[in-house]
Design an enzyme around this catalytic site. Sequence first.
Site, PDB file in Angstrom:
ATOM      1  N   CYS A 218      25.058  14.309  -7.862  1.00 51.66           N
ATOM      2  CA  CYS A 218      26.424  14.029  -7.379  1.00 51.66           C
ATOM      3  C   CYS A 218      26.721  12.528  -7.460  1.00 51.66           C
ATOM      4  O   CYS A 218      27.812  12.134  -7.845  1.00 51.66           O
ATOM      5  CB  CYS A 218      26.609  14.443  -5.920  1.00 51.66           C
ATOM      6  SG  CYS A 218      25.937  16.029  -5.483  1.00 51.66           S
ATOM      7  N   ASP A 219      25.769  11.694  -7.059  1.00 48.98           N
ATOM      8  CA  ASP A 219      26.058  10.268  -6.853  1.00 48.98           C
ATOM      9  C   ASP A 219      25.380   9.334  -7.841  1.00 48.98           C
ATOM     10  O   ASP A 219      25.622   8.126  -7.809  1.00 48.98           O
ATOM     11  CB  ASP A 219      25.621   9.861  -5.418  1.00 48.98           C
ATOM     12  CG  ASP A 219      26.345  10.684  -4.367  1.00 48.98           C
ATOM     13  OD1 ASP A 219      27.508  11.046  -4.609  1.00 48.98           O
ATOM     14  OD2 ASP A 219      25.743  10.961  -3.311  1.00 48.98           O
TER      15      ASP A 219
ATOM     16  N   CYS B  70      21.856  13.515  -2.999  1.00 46.31           N
ATOM     17  CA  CYS B  70      22.155  14.300  -4.193  1.00 46.31           C
ATOM     18  C   CYS B  70      22.292  13.384  -5.407  1.00 46.31           C
ATOM     19  O   CYS B  70      23.335  12.741  -5.592  1.00 46.31           O
ATOM     20  CB  CYS B  70      23.445  15.100  -3.962  1.00 46.31           C
ATOM     21  SG  CYS B  70      23.961  16.016  -5.416  1.00 46.31           S
TER      22      CYS B  70
END
Length: 303
Positions: free
Chosen positions: A134-135, A131
């Site tokens: 997200c990261d 992701c």
Amino acid sequence: MYDVLILGAGPAGLGAAVYAARAGISFAVIDQSPISGGQVLNTYEVDNYLGLMGETGGGLSDKFREHADKLGTEFITDEVKSVEDLGDKKAVHGYERDYEARALILATGATHSKLAIPGEDRLSGMGVSYCATCDGAFFKNRVAAVVGGGDVAVEDAIFLSKLCRKVYLIHRRDTLRAVNSLQEQLFAKENIEIIWDSEVTEICGTNTVEKIMVYNKKNQQTSELDVNGIFIAVGIVPNTELFRGLVEMDERGYIKAGEDCITSGRGIYAAGDIRLKPMRQIITAVADGANAVNAAQNHLLKI
Ligand code: NAP
């Protein structure tokens, strides 16, 4: 007993909730996460949802949820462990409690696929990610690789190019599967290098990703690439394990149902990415939600 239970609160489940609320039937949406949106939550920007161009994935999910909330949708946070078809009654067994409904709309979406190569599991969360939104922030001014050639891989590479010093997009063929508009944006980015006809065979590092091994299928050479992170975007697998034996599926686990979302199980409907269909988009998932409610309503009139 509900008229309809909707399993999953991604675009298909939330689309179904809006139509179920408007239809005046009793229903609830069950999802294991209290945060609605499914895969859309992992998307940085959505450019192809009608009327909401450029909305972030999180923003779009919030809007979908707000719409369903405003119409009085009952949301239940519970993880479903099994589902039983008892004829005119369907039983859903959750970890928190059991539920009953006359009809079910299965909208549990899909999860990212893995590469299944050495180092992938060991370094997951330590430089291996599925992701980018997200990261991605962990890789600011660093070097990242993205694997895949579909919409998600190209979106991820574009997103990461705004944060990272350098991004490699590694694809196993010499043409991308992603839509042209995304490809144009990709090719315009100076800090993205595309490595064609290549597969990542190993992810290496002690406590964090340090390098990856890349095999070029054309010249049959393997080379090392120094990267701080690797984002794997090689497609999805449907979350349908729970429904095996309940409805017919293809060999990959996609539920067999047409545009009307009617499955082989009477009173059971499949909506969104879990359905066998040619195009998995947010807009087609939302449409499935509406069609599934329509089919469920017709069924409820007959029982
Ligand atoms: P996808 O379209 O299935 O693409 C997967 C990519 O990964 C393909 O390029 C494939 O290569 C590659 N791949 C698969 N297995 C691999 C392996 N073992 N090793 C290396 N490469 C591998 O998947 P996706 O990009 O995750 O998208 C999933 C679905 O969501 C698609 O239907 C997509 O259109 C949809 N989507 C919709 C939106 C939206 O509605 N706005 C946004 C993003 C995604 P090949 O090309 O060689 O097969």
